[in-house]
Design a protein around this motif. Structure first.
Motif, PDB file in Angstrom:
ATOM      1  N   LEU A 167      -4.520   8.010  -4.959  1.00 44.14           N
ATOM      2  CA  LEU A 167      -4.432   8.505  -3.583  1.00 44.14           C
ATOM      3  C   LEU A 167      -3.280   9.479  -3.408  1.00 44.14           C
ATOM      4  O   LEU A 167      -2.269   9.402  -4.113  1.00 44.14           O
ATOM      5  CB  LEU A 167      -4.268   7.314  -2.627  1.00 44.14           C
ATOM      6  N   CYS A 168      -3.426  10.362  -2.446  1.00 43.95           N
ATOM      7  CA  CYS A 168      -2.371  11.320  -2.131  1.00 43.95           C
ATOM      8  C   CYS A 168      -1.124  10.558  -1.690  1.00 43.95           C
ATOM      9  O   CYS A 168      -1.208   9.606  -0.910  1.00 43.95           O
ATOM     10  CB  CYS A 168      -2.840  12.258  -1.014  1.00 43.95           C
ATOM     11  N   ASP A 169       0.027  10.983  -2.175  1.00 44.61           N
ATOM     12  CA  ASP A 169       1.272  10.281  -1.881  1.00 44.61           C
ATOM     13  C   ASP A 169       2.152  11.014  -0.870  1.00 44.61           C
ATOM     14  O   ASP A 169       3.307  10.665  -0.685  1.00 44.61           O
ATOM     15  CB  ASP A 169       2.049  10.045  -3.184  1.00 44.61           C
ATOM     16  N   CYS A 170       1.600  12.023  -0.194  1.00 44.20           N
ATOM     17  CA  CYS A 170       2.416  12.735   0.796  1.00 44.20           C
ATOM     18  C   CYS A 170       2.691  11.815   1.989  1.00 44.20           C
ATOM     19  O   CYS A 170       1.990  10.815   2.201  1.00 44.20           O
ATOM     20  CB  CYS A 170       1.738  14.027   1.248  1.00 44.20           C
ATOM     21  N   GLY A 171       3.706  12.126   2.748  1.00 44.34           N
ATOM     22  CA  GLY A 171       4.091  11.295   3.886  1.00 44.34           C
ATOM     23  C   GLY A 171       2.988  11.113   4.905  1.00 44.34           C
ATOM     24  O   GLY A 171       2.817  10.015   5.453  1.00 44.34           O
ATOM     25  N   TYR A 172       2.225  12.166   5.185  1.00 47.63           N
ATOM     26  CA  TYR A 172       1.146  12.070   6.170  1.00 47.63           C
ATOM     27  C   TYR A 172       0.054  11.102   5.705  1.00 47.63           C
ATOM     28  O   TYR A 172      -0.453  10.307   6.487  1.00 47.63           O
ATOM     29  CB  TYR A 172       0.528  13.435   6.449  1.00 47.63           C
ATOM     30  N   CYS A 173      -0.314  11.175   4.431  1.00 48.36           N
ATOM     31  CA  CYS A 173      -1.360  10.292   3.913  1.00 48.36           C
ATOM     32  C   CYS A 173      -0.866   8.852   3.819  1.00 48.36           C
ATOM     33  O   CYS A 173      -1.615   7.921   4.122  1.00 48.36           O
ATOM     34  CB  CYS A 173      -1.862  10.788   2.561  1.00 48.36           C
ATOM     35  N   ARG A 174       0.382   8.658   3.402  1.00 41.90           N
ATOM     36  CA  ARG A 174       0.933   7.294   3.366  1.00 41.90           C
ATOM     37  C   ARG A 174       0.954   6.706   4.771  1.00 41.90           C
ATOM     38  O   ARG A 174       0.576   5.557   4.978  1.00 41.90           O
ATOM     39  CB  ARG A 174       2.335   7.296   2.769  1.00 41.90           C
ATOM     40  N   CYS A 175       1.395   7.478   5.744  1.00 37.53           N
ATOM     41  CA  CYS A 175       1.427   7.053   7.148  1.00 37.53           C
ATOM     42  C   CYS A 175       0.021   6.665   7.604  1.00 37.53           C
ATOM     43  O   CYS A 175      -0.164   5.622   8.236  1.00 37.53           O
ATOM     44  CB  CYS A 175       1.985   8.189   8.000  1.00 37.53           C
ATOM     45  N   TYR A 176      -0.945   7.489   7.277  1.00 39.83           N
ATOM     46  CA  TYR A 176      -2.339   7.233   7.644  1.00 39.83           C
ATOM     47  C   TYR A 176      -2.818   5.905   7.056  1.00 39.83           C
ATOM     48  O   TYR A 176      -3.340   5.056   7.762  1.00 39.83           O
ATOM     49  CB  TYR A 176      -3.209   8.398   7.160  1.00 39.83           C
ATOM     50  N   ARG A 177      -2.628   5.741   5.748  1.00 38.42           N
ATOM     51  CA  ARG A 177      -3.119   4.537   5.074  1.00 38.42           C
ATOM     52  C   ARG A 177      -2.466   3.261   5.614  1.00 38.42           C
ATOM     53  O   ARG A 177      -3.106   2.225   5.705  1.00 38.42           O
ATOM     54  CB  ARG A 177      -2.903   4.639   3.563  1.00 38.42           C
ATOM     55  N   LEU A 178      -1.200   3.347   5.968  1.00 36.53           N
ATOM     56  CA  LEU A 178      -0.479   2.170   6.464  1.00 36.53           C
ATOM     57  C   LEU A 178      -0.923   1.732   7.856  1.00 36.53           C
ATOM     58  O   LEU A 178      -0.819   0.561   8.197  1.00 36.53           O
ATOM     59  CB  LEU A 178       1.026   2.443   6.474  1.00 36.53           C
ATOM     60  N   GLN A 179      -1.416   2.672   8.665  1.00 29.68           N
ATOM     61  CA  GLN A 179      -1.698   2.357  10.061  1.00 29.68           C
ATOM     62  C   GLN A 179      -3.164   2.352  10.468  1.00 29.68           C
ATOM     63  O   GLN A 179      -3.527   1.703  11.450  1.00 29.68           O
ATOM     64  CB  GLN A 179      -0.989   3.371  10.966  1.00 29.68           C
ATOM     65  N   ILE A 180      -4.009   3.077   9.759  1.00 29.08           N
ATOM     66  CA  ILE A 180      -5.355   3.365  10.257  1.00 29.08           C
ATOM     67  C   ILE A 180      -6.188   2.111  10.516  1.00 29.08           C
ATOM     68  O   ILE A 180      -6.876   2.015  11.529  1.00 29.08           O
ATOM     69  CB  ILE A 180      -6.099   4.357   9.322  1.00 29.08           C
ATOM     70  N   LYS A 181      -6.129   1.136   9.639  1.00 31.54           N
ATOM     71  CA  LYS A 181      -6.988  -0.044   9.784  1.00 31.54           C
ATOM     72  C   LYS A 181      -6.620  -0.859  11.029  1.00 31.54           C
ATOM     73  O   LYS A 181      -7.502  -1.306  11.762  1.00 31.54           O
ATOM     74  CB  LYS A 181      -6.899  -0.909   8.528  1.00 31.54           C
TER      75      LYS A 181
END
Length: 122
Positions: A20-34
């Protein structure tokens, strides 16, 4: 829509954290989206999609209130879907993506996207 749910689920199960992409935006997305969009997560799960493993996200810069708007969140799905497909859950709209990076997948598939998504900038 004619989705191969088993193949889609297997695809997502094979994706590891390091893929998975490790940029801050993608990490933020993965941590919160669910937790921020549980109905969306449930719908995607019914299609075999893991909401925490996006193919592509399109975030805008954080606003003055510390919110990030994702104007498109894209996922790979095995099967077929008419371009006219449209689905709505609350304020979130789903459709077939007509613009996305090359998936590199040779089997029959499409990319589904939904928008808008607003999350905290962390």
């Amino acid at each position: 829509m004619n989705i191969n749910i088993a193949k889609t689920k297997n695809y997502y199960n094979a994706i590891s954290e390091s893929d998975l992409c490790d940029c801050g935006y993608c990490r933020c997305y993965r941590l919160q989206i669910k937790s921020a969009y549980p109905k969306v997560a449930t719908y995607l799960d019914s299609l075999g999609i893991d909401i925490e493993k996006p193919f592509e996200t399109s975030p805008l810069e954080p606003d003055k209130n510390g919110k990030i708007l994702y104007c498109a969140c894209q996922y790979i799905v095995f099967g077929t879907c008419a371009l006219e497909y449209s689905h709505k859950i609350d304020d979130v709209t789903f459709r077939v993506a007509t613009s996305h990076p090359d998936t590199g997948i040779k089997e029959e598939h499409f990319v589904i996207e939904f928008f808008p998504v607003e999350l905290e900038h962390r």
